[in-house]
Write a protein that holds these residues in place. Structure first.
Motif, PDB file in Angstrom:
ATOM      1  N   GLU A   1       0.814  -1.216   0.000  1.00  0.00           N
ATOM      2  CA  GLU A   1       0.000   0.000   0.000  1.00  0.00           C
ATOM      3  C   GLU A   1       0.847   1.265   0.000  1.00  0.00           C
ATOM      4  OE1 GLU A   1      -3.487  -1.714   3.027  1.00  0.00           O
ATOM      5  OE2 GLU A   1      -2.415   0.133   3.490  1.00  0.00           O
ATOM      6  N   GLY A   2       2.070   1.182   0.506  1.00  0.00           N
ATOM      7  CA  GLY A   2       2.826   2.372   0.867  1.00  0.00           C
ATOM      8  C   GLY A   2       2.651   2.643   2.348  1.00  0.00           C
ATOM      9  N   GLY A   3       3.458   3.542   2.891  1.00  0.00           N
ATOM     10  CA  GLY A   3       3.377   3.840   4.319  1.00  0.00           C
ATOM     11  C   GLY A   3       3.755   2.648   5.158  1.00  0.00           C
ATOM     12  N   ARG A   4       2.984   2.387   6.207  1.00  0.00           N
ATOM     13  CA  ARG A   4       3.345   1.332   7.154  1.00  0.00           C
ATOM     14  C   ARG A   4       2.943  -0.061   6.701  1.00  0.00           C
ATOM     15  NH1 ARG A   4      -1.599   1.449  10.968  1.00  0.00           N
ATOM     16  NH2 ARG A   4      -2.718   3.276  10.209  1.00  0.00           N
ATOM     17  N   VAL A   5       2.240  -0.172   5.594  1.00  0.00           N
ATOM     18  CA  VAL A   5       1.868  -1.490   5.083  1.00  0.00           C
ATOM     19  C   VAL A   5       2.584  -1.746   3.764  1.00  0.00           C
ATOM     20  CG1 VAL A   5       0.009  -3.000   4.322  1.00  0.00           C
ATOM     21  CG2 VAL A   5      -0.357  -1.465   6.250  1.00  0.00           C
ATOM     22  N   SER A   6       3.699  -2.426   3.868  1.00  0.00           N
ATOM     23  CA  SER A   6       4.433  -2.879   2.685  1.00  0.00           C
ATOM     24  C   SER A   6       5.172  -4.143   3.047  1.00  0.00           C
ATOM     25  CB  SER A   6       5.430  -1.827   2.202  1.00  0.00           C
ATOM     26  OG  SER A   6       6.160  -2.344   1.103  1.00  0.00           O
ATOM     27  N   ARG A   7       5.050  -5.146   2.197  1.00  0.00           N
ATOM     28  CA  ARG A   7       5.731  -6.420   2.441  1.00  0.00           C
ATOM     29  C   ARG A   7       7.098  -6.458   1.771  1.00  0.00           C
ATOM     30  NH1 ARG A   7       2.252  -6.439   6.347  1.00  0.00           N
ATOM     31  NH2 ARG A   7       0.117  -6.898   5.704  1.00  0.00           N
ATOM     32  N   LEU A   8       7.485  -5.358   1.133  1.00  0.00           N
ATOM     33  CA  LEU A   8       8.792  -5.284   0.486  1.00  0.00           C
ATOM     34  C   LEU A   8       9.703  -4.394   1.327  1.00  0.00           C
ATOM     35  CD1 LEU A   8       7.678  -4.880  -3.234  1.00  0.00           C
ATOM     36  CD2 LEU A   8       8.371  -6.975  -2.037  1.00  0.00           C
ATOM     37  N   SER A   9      10.806  -4.935   1.769  1.00  0.00           N
ATOM     38  CA  SER A   9      11.706  -4.193   2.652  1.00  0.00           C
ATOM     39  C   SER A   9      12.420  -3.086   1.880  1.00  0.00           C
ATOM     40  CB  SER A   9      12.720  -5.146   3.282  1.00  0.00           C
ATOM     41  OG  SER A   9      13.519  -5.741   2.277  1.00  0.00           O
ATOM     42  N   PRO A  10      12.946  -2.081   2.594  1.00  0.00           N
ATOM     43  CA  PRO A  10      13.601  -0.945   1.927  1.00  0.00           C
ATOM     44  C   PRO A  10      14.822  -1.317   1.103  1.00  0.00           C
ATOM     45  CG  PRO A  10      13.020  -0.383   4.195  1.00  0.00           C
ATOM     46  CD  PRO A  10      12.771  -1.852   4.038  1.00  0.00           C
ATOM     47  N   HIS A  11      15.424  -2.496   1.329  1.00  0.00           N
ATOM     48  CA  HIS A  11      16.549  -2.875   0.471  1.00  0.00           C
ATOM     49  C   HIS A  11      16.090  -3.503  -0.841  1.00  0.00           C
ATOM     50  CE1 HIS A  11      16.073  -6.730   2.739  1.00  0.00           C
ATOM     51  NE2 HIS A  11      16.385  -7.260   1.580  1.00  0.00           N
ATOM     52  N   ILE A  12      14.757  -3.720  -0.981  1.00  0.00           N
ATOM     53  CA  ILE A  12      14.215  -4.161  -2.275  1.00  0.00           C
ATOM     54  C   ILE A  12      13.708  -2.953  -3.055  1.00  0.00           C
ATOM     55  CG2 ILE A  12      12.451  -5.547  -3.434  1.00  0.00           C
ATOM     56  CD1 ILE A  12      12.594  -7.550  -1.183  1.00  0.00           C
ATOM     57  N   VAL A  13      12.847  -2.147  -2.429  1.00  0.00           N
ATOM     58  CA  VAL A  13      12.371  -0.901  -3.036  1.00  0.00           C
ATOM     59  C   VAL A  13      12.366   0.177  -1.961  1.00  0.00           C
ATOM     60  CG1 VAL A  13      10.930  -2.056  -4.771  1.00  0.00           C
ATOM     61  CG2 VAL A  13       9.925  -1.418  -2.572  1.00  0.00           C
ATOM     62  N   PRO A  14      12.466   1.453  -2.352  1.00  0.00           N
ATOM     63  CA  PRO A  14      12.418   2.526  -1.357  1.00  0.00           C
ATOM     64  C   PRO A  14      11.075   2.548  -0.622  1.00  0.00           C
ATOM     65  CG  PRO A  14      13.193   3.339  -3.479  1.00  0.00           C
ATOM     66  CD  PRO A  14      12.679   1.959  -3.718  1.00  0.00           C
ATOM     67  N   LYS A  15      11.070   3.085   0.579  1.00  0.00           N
ATOM     68  CA  LYS A  15       9.829   3.242   1.330  1.00  0.00           C
ATOM     69  C   LYS A  15       8.911   4.199   0.579  1.00  0.00           C
ATOM     70  CE  LYS A  15       8.054   4.536   5.916  1.00  0.00           C
ATOM     71  NZ  LYS A  15       7.221   3.338   6.068  1.00  0.00           N
ATOM     72  N   ARG A  16       7.668   3.820   0.399  1.00  0.00           N
ATOM     73  CA  ARG A  16       6.693   4.635  -0.321  1.00  0.00           C
ATOM     74  C   ARG A  16       5.779   5.382   0.655  1.00  0.00           C
ATOM     75  NH1 ARG A  16       9.696   4.653  -4.750  1.00  0.00           N
ATOM     76  NH2 ARG A  16       9.834   2.618  -5.787  1.00  0.00           N
ATOM     77  N   VAL A  17       5.197   6.470   0.188  1.00  0.00           N
ATOM     78  CA  VAL A  17       4.411   7.314   1.093  1.00  0.00           C
ATOM     79  C   VAL A  17       3.088   6.650   1.463  1.00  0.00           C
ATOM     80  CG1 VAL A  17       5.423   9.406   0.110  1.00  0.00           C
ATOM     81  CG2 VAL A  17       3.191   8.599  -0.710  1.00  0.00           C
ATOM     82  N   ALA A  18       2.561   7.028   2.610  1.00  0.00           N
ATOM     83  CA  ALA A  18       1.230   6.598   3.024  1.00  0.00           C
ATOM     84  C   ALA A  18       0.179   7.358   2.227  1.00  0.00           C
ATOM     85  CB  ALA A  18       1.042   6.851   4.515  1.00  0.00           C
ATOM     86  N   MET A  19      -0.948   6.720   1.996  1.00  0.00           N
ATOM     87  CA  MET A  19      -1.999   7.345   1.199  1.00  0.00           C
ATOM     88  C   MET A  19      -2.579   8.576   1.883  1.00  0.00           C
ATOM     89  SD  MET A  19      -1.960   5.727  -1.611  1.00  0.00           S
ATOM     90  CE  MET A  19      -0.193   5.488  -1.342  1.00  0.00           C
TER      91      MET A  19
END
Length: 339
Positions: A65-83
């Motif tokens: 989703e972005g924000g606090r719900v992401s199953r991909l860690s920051p070393h896979i993709v950058p942290k995305r913003v919360a909606m």
């Protein structure tokens, strides 16, 4: 025979028992979590393994989703913003700018998901945030305004399609009033039907053409005081299929959440009897999955029709300069915009 169930798996590759079980049960799809995703390459290999095992381009879901719900860690993709941050943009800089940001955010989230082999993203979350409700929703929701939620939810879904993923409208018919976390307890909503229709249900009605939907494990006392939406034929028939007009493929939220009671076989049977097309079980526990499978069977004719319609909308993302896409998103979201 494709079964009406989506399963998780235990680790970063399949065990011999999982291979035998999944081959035998032939689930409609799978869902991945952080435990399954160590690196992008490893996750792609796992997705290939799942598809090869079943001999088809099986749908593989991820909560990104972005924000606090992401199953991909920051070393896979950058942290995305919360909606919720995009919702703030709508209020401070205008809906047009926020819609562009939501569409780009959706495309980025979709491309992130495709990077690891997933082709369905458990978004957009179009619950309408309510003051004083449990923060299980919080900044995961776009806004307290149902019109903003609907507009930004549509834009995010369009972006997910462009990024090569099917979107899932969740948590239908609305989770925003929950006063407790349905992962841990059963929320009950006592709002009258008119209030629900004009607020909670409105974004789902506006997005009733989204190909996939996920139910809320919530009791809506004005509709069915005895059963949560997932297990209520009244909520599914009268509200989700009727009042909201959703004709997409309807899956449960995770059957292992503590909002539900009874055995896992009973949970699966009850959800399907109530009118869900698919049941979702996430944690990869083999004993629980075996029990869920007992309560499942082949897709119904209607579920097969909805599934075919949904999967026909999957497309490959076009070639794009990801850096420029992210730069445009950052420029829309830069702090000066929100001041």
């Amino acid at each position: 025979m494709v079964r009406n169930v989506i399963f998780g798996c235990e680790g970063q590759s399949l065990t011999a028992d999982e291979k035998a079980f999944f081959s035998d049960t032939n689930p409609w799809g799978f869902i991945l979590f952080r435990r399954n995703c160590e690196t992008a390459e490893q996750t792609r290999i796992l997705c290939t393994e799942l598809r090869t095992l079943l001999g088809r381009n099986v749908p593989i879901l991820i909560d990104h989703e972005g924000g606090r719900v992401s199953r991909l860690s920051p070393h896979i993709v950058p942290k995305r913003v919360a909606m919720g941050e995009i919702g703030e943009l709508a209020e401070k800089a205008g809906l047009d700018k926020a819609e562009e940001a939501a569409r780009i955010a959706g495309e980025i989230l979709g491309r992130d998901s495709r990077l690891v082999g997933c082709n369905v993203n458990c978004a957009p979350m179009i619950d309408v945030r309510q003051p004083g409700a449990h923060d299980i929703v919080g900044d995961r929701a776009f806004s307290e305004d149902p019109e903003i939620v609907a507009k930004l939810g549509r834009a995010l879904a369009d972006g997910l399609f462009a990024g090569g993923c099917l979107p899932i409208a969740k948590h239908i018919p609305g989770h925003g009033r929950a006063m407790c976390d349905s992962h841990l307890d059963l929320p009950r909503v006592c709002e009258a039907g008119e209030g629900l229709d004009s607020t909670d249900f409105a974004p789902f009605r506006a997005l009733n053409d989204i190909p996939l939907g996920m139910t809320a494990h919530i009791v809506y006392e004005a509709v069915d005081p005895d059963q949560p939406a997932t297990l209520s034929s009244k909520v599914i028939d009268d509200i989700i299929r009727g009042q909201i007009g959703f004709d997409g493929l309807l899956m449960t939220d995770d059957l292992s959440m503590k909002a539900l009671t009874g055995s896992f076989t009973e949970r699966a049977e009850g959800s399907l009897k109530a009118g869900c097309d698919l049941v979702l079980h996430c944690n990869g526990d083999m004993a629980e999955m075996v029990a869920v499978a007992i309560g499942c069977g082949p897709l119904s004719a209607e579920a097969a029709r909805r599934s075919e319609k949904a999967l026909s909308q999957l497309r490959e993302p076009s070639a794009i300069d990801m850096a420029k896409l992210e730069e445009r998103f950052a420029s829309l979201m830069e702090p000066s915009t929100l001041s």
